[in-house]
Design a protein around this motif. Structure first.
Motif, PDB file in Angstrom:
ATOM      1  N   GLU A   1      52.172 -73.090  19.617  1.00 40.79           N
ATOM      2  CA  GLU A   1      51.080 -73.655  20.409  1.00 40.79           C
ATOM      3  C   GLU A   1      51.359 -75.142  20.588  1.00 40.79           C
ATOM      4  O   GLU A   1      50.875 -75.985  19.843  1.00 40.79           O
ATOM      5  CB  GLU A   1      49.750 -73.418  19.675  1.00 40.79           C
TER       6      GLU A   1
ATOM      7  N   ARG B   1      43.915 -89.122  15.517  1.00 36.94           N
ATOM      8  CA  ARG B   1      44.189 -87.755  15.986  1.00 36.94           C
ATOM      9  C   ARG B   1      44.945 -86.949  14.930  1.00 36.94           C
ATOM     10  O   ARG B   1      44.684 -85.765  14.731  1.00 36.94           O
ATOM     11  CB  ARG B   1      44.971 -87.800  17.299  1.00 36.94           C
TER      12      ARG B   1
ATOM     13  N   GLU C   1      51.260 -76.822  23.792  1.00 39.80           N
ATOM     14  CA  GLU C   1      50.622 -77.488  24.939  1.00 39.80           C
ATOM     15  C   GLU C   1      49.397 -78.301  24.529  1.00 39.80           C
ATOM     16  O   GLU C   1      49.205 -79.431  24.991  1.00 39.80           O
ATOM     17  CB  GLU C   1      50.267 -76.451  26.011  1.00 39.80           C
ATOM     18  N   SER C   2      48.568 -77.743  23.646  1.00 42.20           N
ATOM     19  CA  SER C   2      47.358 -78.471  23.229  1.00 42.20           C
ATOM     20  C   SER C   2      47.736 -79.712  22.417  1.00 42.20           C
ATOM     21  O   SER C   2      47.071 -80.750  22.507  1.00 42.20           O
ATOM     22  CB  SER C   2      46.442 -77.562  22.405  1.00 42.20           C
ATOM     23  N   LEU C   3      48.825 -79.625  21.651  1.00 38.55           N
ATOM     24  CA  LEU C   3      49.275 -80.782  20.863  1.00 38.55           C
ATOM     25  C   LEU C   3      49.865 -81.865  21.767  1.00 38.55           C
ATOM     26  O   LEU C   3      49.657 -83.063  21.531  1.00 38.55           O
ATOM     27  CB  LEU C   3      50.322 -80.334  19.828  1.00 38.55           C
TER      28      LEU C   3
ATOM     29  N   GLU D   1      52.424 -85.977  27.817  1.00 41.01           N
ATOM     30  CA  GLU D   1      52.838 -85.445  29.126  1.00 41.01           C
ATOM     31  C   GLU D   1      53.790 -86.383  29.889  1.00 41.01           C
ATOM     32  O   GLU D   1      54.790 -85.911  30.447  1.00 41.01           O
ATOM     33  CB  GLU D   1      51.608 -85.144  30.013  1.00 41.01           C
TER      34      GLU D   1
ATOM     35  N   ARG E   1      48.909 -82.436  24.770  1.00 43.36           N
ATOM     36  CA  ARG E   1      47.726 -83.083  25.376  1.00 43.36           C
ATOM     37  C   ARG E   1      47.052 -84.004  24.364  1.00 43.36           C
ATOM     38  O   ARG E   1      46.654 -85.125  24.701  1.00 43.36           O
ATOM     39  CB  ARG E   1      46.733 -82.030  25.867  1.00 43.36           C
ATOM     40  N   LEU E   2      46.920 -83.537  23.108  1.00 43.08           N
ATOM     41  CA  LEU E   2      46.236 -84.320  22.076  1.00 43.08           C
ATOM     42  C   LEU E   2      46.902 -85.673  21.874  1.00 43.08           C
ATOM     43  O   LEU E   2      46.226 -86.704  21.754  1.00 43.08           O
ATOM     44  CB  LEU E   2      46.232 -83.532  20.751  1.00 43.08           C
TER      45      LEU E   2
END
Length: 235
Positions: free
Chosen positions: A106, A164, A108-110, A117, A112-113
């Motif tokens: 997983e 974060r 993609e969420s990381l 990008e 973004r976090l």
């Protein structure tokens, strides 16, 4: 989760671990602390199978690690210094690690976090130290493993990324995971840890909560408690 009995390790004449015994229970955040040369890195690398002890037994998830490397697939590890191939792009590195691990990831969420990008198409040798560390964190946390080992995870992080990271660590803890951390940043350790393990001269000097350490050393705060141990033992 992790059980260690009678761990000895020498490098030449230098004795680094001296019959160390340690039990890390399942679930929670454990900080491994100690002065330079106390054996922290050797302990972590022994758990990972990167250092072979001279004597002693290590079990991870109930299995002796001596005759198998399969247990490593249930550990996510963030090294203090990650030497990535400098000519790879960030997205290429993430894909390569996913392919090597062969596990569901997983990422993609990381991404973004940690606001990565804009860097996905950049080569690793063009990134700042802090951005590399954020990539390192993504590579570590994108797999859903029960044991996470973080060696100096705050290195190079800006204040927002540090917040974060702390949130991410607490989220993983809430899933019942076991997290081992080494850090020189005492405020970070105090904020996230459930227990600390303090090493001195290759053995465990203290294992327990920060409040227990303050009580034992009769010190008002965590930093003074650590300083008291070091002063008392003339490190």
């Amino acid at each position: 989760m992790v059980s260690i009995q009678g761990l000895h390790k020498k490098f030449g004449k230098n004795k680094v671990l001296s019959g160390l015994d340690l039990e890390i229970e399942e679930g929670g955040i454990f900080a491994v602390l100690g002065p330079n040369g106390s054996g922290k890195t050797t302990l972590i690398k022994s758990i990972l199978g990167m250092v072979i002890p001279n004597k002693g037994e290590i079990s991870v998830l109930g299995k002796n690690i001596k005759n198998s490397s399969k247990y490593r697939n249930k550990i996510d590890y963030l090294p203090q210094i990650a030497n990535f191939p400098s000519n790879l792009k960030v997205k290429e590195l993430i894909k390569m690690i996913k392919d090597l691990r062969g596990k569901t990831a997983e990422d993609e969420s990381l991404i973004r976090l940690f606001k990565l990008e804009p860097f996905l198409n950049k080569k690793l040798n063009t990134l700042s130290g802090g951005t590399k560390q954020k990539v390192n964190i993504v590579l570590t946390f994108m797999f859903d493993s029960p044991l996470i080992i973080l060696d100096e995870p705050t290195t190079g992080l800006d204040p927002i990324s540090l917040i974060r990271l702390k949130t991410l660590i607490q989220t993983e803890k809430s899933k019942g995971k076991t997290i081992l951390i080494t850090s020189h940043i005492m405020s970070f350790v105090e904020e996230v840890s459930d227990e600390i393990v303090f090493l001195l001269e290759g053995n465990i000097y203290f294992k327990g909560s920060i409040s227990e350490l303050k009580q034992m050393t009769s010190q008002p705060d965590f930093e003074h408690a650590i300083a008291s141990i070091l002063t008392t033992n003339h490190v």
